[in-house]
Design a protein around this motif. Structure first.
Motif, PDB file in Angstrom:
ATOM      1  N   PRO A  21      -6.677  16.519  23.165  1.00  0.00           N
ATOM      2  CA  PRO A  21      -7.254  17.495  24.114  1.00  0.00           C
ATOM      3  C   PRO A  21      -7.564  18.868  23.507  1.00  0.00           C
ATOM      4  CG  PRO A  21      -5.186  16.570  24.941  1.00  0.00           C
ATOM      5  CD  PRO A  21      -5.296  16.201  23.507  1.00  0.00           C
ATOM      6  N   PHE A  22      -7.090  19.113  22.260  1.00  0.00           N
ATOM      7  CA  PHE A  22      -7.222  20.480  21.720  1.00  0.00           C
ATOM      8  C   PHE A  22      -7.870  20.494  20.345  1.00  0.00           C
ATOM      9  CE2 PHE A  22      -3.213  20.151  24.191  1.00  0.00           C
ATOM     10  CZ  PHE A  22      -3.674  20.789  25.336  1.00  0.00           C
ATOM     11  N   ARG A  23      -8.747  21.465  20.153  1.00  0.00           N
ATOM     12  CA  ARG A  23      -9.453  21.599  18.879  1.00  0.00           C
ATOM     13  C   ARG A  23      -8.707  22.564  17.951  1.00  0.00           C
ATOM     14  NH1 ARG A  23     -14.599  20.805  19.291  1.00  0.00           N
ATOM     15  NH2 ARG A  23     -14.646  21.755  21.352  1.00  0.00           N
ATOM     16  N   GLY A  24      -8.524  22.147  16.721  1.00  0.00           N
ATOM     17  CA  GLY A  24      -8.024  23.051  15.679  1.00  0.00           C
ATOM     18  C   GLY A  24      -6.608  23.537  15.910  1.00  0.00           C
ATOM     19  N   GLU A  40      -7.430  25.677  22.409  1.00  0.00           N
ATOM     20  CA  GLU A  40      -8.860  25.532  22.719  1.00  0.00           C
ATOM     21  C   GLU A  40      -9.093  24.087  23.123  1.00  0.00           C
ATOM     22  OE1 GLU A  40     -11.506  26.887  19.588  1.00  0.00           O
ATOM     23  OE2 GLU A  40     -13.124  25.632  20.375  1.00  0.00           O
ATOM     24  N   THR A  41      -9.530  23.857  24.337  1.00  0.00           N
ATOM     25  CA  THR A  41      -9.640  22.475  24.821  1.00  0.00           C
ATOM     26  C   THR A  41     -10.946  21.825  24.361  1.00  0.00           C
ATOM     27  OG1 THR A  41     -10.637  23.173  26.889  1.00  0.00           O
ATOM     28  CG2 THR A  41      -8.261  22.952  26.876  1.00  0.00           C
ATOM     29  N   LYS A  42     -10.914  20.497  24.316  1.00  0.00           N
ATOM     30  CA  LYS A  42     -12.125  19.713  24.007  1.00  0.00           C
ATOM     31  C   LYS A  42     -11.986  18.341  24.689  1.00  0.00           C
ATOM     32  CE  LYS A  42     -10.612  17.726  19.579  1.00  0.00           C
ATOM     33  NZ  LYS A  42     -10.457  16.332  19.992  1.00  0.00           N
ATOM     34  N   SER A  43     -13.058  17.578  24.728  1.00  0.00           N
ATOM     35  CA  SER A  43     -13.003  16.301  25.452  1.00  0.00           C
ATOM     36  C   SER A  43     -13.332  15.112  24.573  1.00  0.00           C
ATOM     37  CB  SER A  43     -13.979  16.314  26.633  1.00  0.00           C
ATOM     38  OG  SER A  43     -13.798  17.487  27.362  1.00  0.00           O
ATOM     39  N   THR A  44     -13.287  15.304  23.257  1.00  0.00           N
ATOM     40  CA  THR A  44     -13.617  14.202  22.342  1.00  0.00           C
ATOM     41  C   THR A  44     -12.341  13.665  21.708  1.00  0.00           C
ATOM     42  OG1 THR A  44     -13.976  15.895  20.686  1.00  0.00           O
ATOM     43  CG2 THR A  44     -15.945  15.003  21.770  1.00  0.00           C
ATOM     44  N   PRO A  45     -12.382  12.425  21.162  1.00  0.00           N
ATOM     45  CA  PRO A  45     -11.166  11.902  20.513  1.00  0.00           C
ATOM     46  C   PRO A  45     -10.791  12.741  19.295  1.00  0.00           C
ATOM     47  CG  PRO A  45     -12.836  10.184  20.775  1.00  0.00           C
ATOM     48  CD  PRO A  45     -13.494  11.467  21.131  1.00  0.00           C
ATOM     49  N   CYS A  46      -9.549  12.609  18.887  1.00  0.00           N
ATOM     50  CA  CYS A  46      -9.072  13.372  17.727  1.00  0.00           C
ATOM     51  C   CYS A  46      -9.593  12.719  16.446  1.00  0.00           C
ATOM     52  CB  CYS A  46      -7.549  13.376  17.735  1.00  0.00           C
ATOM     53  SG  CYS A  46      -6.860  14.292  16.358  1.00  0.00           S
ATOM     54  N   ASP A  47      -9.989  13.550  15.482  1.00  0.00           N
ATOM     55  CA  ASP A  47     -10.464  12.983  14.209  1.00  0.00           C
ATOM     56  C   ASP A  47      -9.589  13.435  13.036  1.00  0.00           C
ATOM     57  OD1 ASP A  47     -11.115  15.602  14.078  1.00  0.00           O
ATOM     58  OD2 ASP A  47     -13.259  15.322  13.658  1.00  0.00           O
ATOM     59  N   CYS A  48      -8.286  13.643  13.311  1.00  0.00           N
ATOM     60  CA  CYS A  48      -7.384  14.103  12.247  1.00  0.00           C
ATOM     61  C   CYS A  48      -7.098  12.981  11.248  1.00  0.00           C
ATOM     62  CB  CYS A  48      -6.066  14.599  12.842  1.00  0.00           C
ATOM     63  SG  CYS A  48      -5.023  13.249  13.408  1.00  0.00           S
ATOM     64  N   ASN A  49      -6.504  13.370  10.131  1.00  0.00           N
ATOM     65  CA  ASN A  49      -6.136  12.362   9.119  1.00  0.00           C
ATOM     66  C   ASN A  49      -4.655  12.009   9.188  1.00  0.00           C
ATOM     67  OD1 ASN A  49      -8.705  12.228   7.947  1.00  0.00           O
ATOM     68  ND2 ASN A  49      -8.330  14.202   6.941  1.00  0.00           N
ATOM     69  N   TYR A  50      -4.043  12.221  10.347  1.00  0.00           N
ATOM     70  CA  TYR A  50      -2.599  11.995  10.484  1.00  0.00           C
ATOM     71  C   TYR A  50      -2.368  11.013  11.626  1.00  0.00           C
ATOM     72  CZ  TYR A  50      -2.600  16.264   7.704  1.00  0.00           C
ATOM     73  OH  TYR A  50      -2.816  17.198   6.728  1.00  0.00           O
ATOM     74  N   PRO A  51      -2.474   9.712  11.378  1.00  0.00           N
ATOM     75  CA  PRO A  51      -2.467   8.728  12.470  1.00  0.00           C
ATOM     76  C   PRO A  51      -1.126   8.561  13.195  1.00  0.00           C
ATOM     77  CG  PRO A  51      -2.503   7.626  10.331  1.00  0.00           C
ATOM     78  CD  PRO A  51      -2.657   9.095  10.058  1.00  0.00           C
ATOM     79  N   HIS A  52       0.012   8.887  12.521  1.00  0.00           N
ATOM     80  CA  HIS A  52       1.305   8.503  13.087  1.00  0.00           C
ATOM     81  C   HIS A  52       1.580   9.086  14.478  1.00  0.00           C
ATOM     82  CE1 HIS A  52       2.085   7.132   8.989  1.00  0.00           C
ATOM     83  NE2 HIS A  52       2.870   6.260   9.613  1.00  0.00           N
ATOM     84  N   LEU A  53       1.202  10.320  14.691  1.00  0.00           N
ATOM     85  CA  LEU A  53       1.489  10.955  15.982  1.00  0.00           C
ATOM     86  C   LEU A  53       0.204  11.178  16.789  1.00  0.00           C
ATOM     87  CD1 LEU A  53       4.094  13.641  14.757  1.00  0.00           C
ATOM     88  CD2 LEU A  53       4.586  11.443  15.839  1.00  0.00           C
ATOM     89  N   CYS A  54      -0.865  10.484  16.395  1.00  0.00           N
ATOM     90  CA  CYS A  54      -2.168  10.755  17.010  1.00  0.00           C
ATOM     91  C   CYS A  54      -2.412   9.890  18.241  1.00  0.00           C
ATOM     92  CB  CYS A  54      -3.276  10.543  15.984  1.00  0.00           C
ATOM     93  SG  CYS A  54      -4.879  11.058  16.622  1.00  0.00           S
TER      94      CYS A  54
END
Ligand code: AKG
Ligand code: FE2
Length: 334
Positions: free
Chosen positions: A237-240, A312-326
């Motif tokens: 839900p949050f950017r950056g 900062e809210t957003k509505s897109t899926p997360c694109d982080c490189n840390y899958p364990h807690l994503c």
């Protein structure tokens, strides 16, 4: 009987009594367990000489003062031994007349915890700490401003939400928007964030990150002793970066990674802490429920604290490189 127990606990902690004077003066029967407040204890003992360390162990029936010089320790021993505990403003009046038992301890035998400092943030990749982010005057303006808004009680703390609302049951922001941030928050904090060029992690290895443009604010009010359990702020839900500004009191925040890395970091009052990169996505953070934090070489009483968490809210899926807690892993993303 009480004395015997105190001596047993002292021995259990590994501390050894010295038959000759040392700088470490142990006050038996005058511990945190008997209601000795750390500030009263420090004030009374510092009248007798300059203190190097003060150890008021949580829940214990003794405390230890380590003086800078041996002479001061000898003076303190003379002044305190056999005196009534009223000298230390013991809060339990029925025990106030019990005389103090005073012992010298072998300094190397005393087990000291490692005090949490701001510099410990270096061991937490991506953590940003900006000390004195706001002035004492701005802090008091913000506190007064927040007191005009309605608090929502949770079990151990109170919260306020401003901007886009966050839904705790779904861990997502609600679709219905509320008005923006309180004017003082906008002027003081958002104003300063806009003037910041970037977020620079303390570890100096993690990449510098852009300052977010927050549209959601959670205010947490912690009574002394209250905390927040270990969690990662939901990714998608949050950017950056996520930003937390502390008012009124310092706290020790606990960071943990599943590979065993763990660090306690001192978060000072009026500071800004930002979670970027690895700490944002791959570590949990928590505030332990305890009456004491070990800071400045002493167990200090946990202070009343208000934190303002900006996201900062957003509505897109997360694109982080840390899958364990994503939260996006296994759904839309992978
Ligand atoms: O009190 C703080 O600084 C942290 C609050 C927090 O972790 C949160 O609201 O998610
Ligand atoms: Fe959090």
């Amino acid at each position: 009987m009480k004395d015997k127990k105190a001596y047993e606990y002292l021995a259990k902690s590994g501390a050894e009594i010295s038959s000759t004077p040392t700088r470490a003066v142990c006050l038996v029967n005058a511990g945190n367990q008997q209601g000795i407040a750390v500030d009263d204890f420090e004030a009374a003992c510092s009248l007798l000489g300059k203190i190097a360390y003060l150890l008021n162990f949580p829940g214990k029936t003794y405390c230890v003062v380590i003086y800078e010089g041996l002479e001061c320790a000898i003076d303190a021993h003379k002044a305190l031994a056999g005196r009534a505990c009223t000298l230390l403003k013991r809060t339990y009046s029925k025990e106030a007349s019990i005389p103090l038992l005073v012992e010298y301890l072998i300094e190397d035998s005393i087990q000291l915890p490692v005090p949490a400092t701001v510099q410990d943030a270096r061991a937490v990749p991506g953590l940003v700490v900006v000390e004195n982010f706001i002035t004492a005057e701005e802090e008091s303006t913000l506190k007064q401003c927040l007191d005009r808004y309605k608090w929502e009680p949770l079990s151990r703390r109170r919260v306020q939400h401003h901007g886009i609302r966050f839904n705790y049951s779904t861990n997502r922001h609600a679709d219905d928007s509320m008005p923006g941030f309180p004017q003082e928050v906008q002027d003081i904090i958002i104003g300063k964030l806009r003037r910041m060029k970037s977020l620079n992690p303390v570890d100096e290895v993690s990449p510098v990150e852009p300052v977010p443009v927050p549209d959601q604010l959670t205010v947490n009010e912690y009574k002394p002793g209250a905390g927040i359990s270990a969690h990662v702020d939901t990714h998608s839900p949050f950017r950056g970066a996520i930003i937390s500004v502390s008012l009124c009191g310092r706290v020790v925040m606990e960071f943990k990674h599943r590979d065993g890395r763990a660090m306690s970091v001192l978060v000072p009052a009026r500071s800004l802490v930002a979670f970027t990169g690895e700490v944002r996505y791959d570590w949990t953070h928590a505030i332990t429920e305890t009456r004491f934090d070990y800071v400045d070489n002493s167990f200090r009483e946990r202070q009343f604290r208000i934190s303002l968490t900006f996201r900062e809210t957003k509505s897109t899926p997360c694109d982080c490189n840390y899958p364990h807690l994503c939260d996006s892993v296994g759904s839309t993303q992978l």
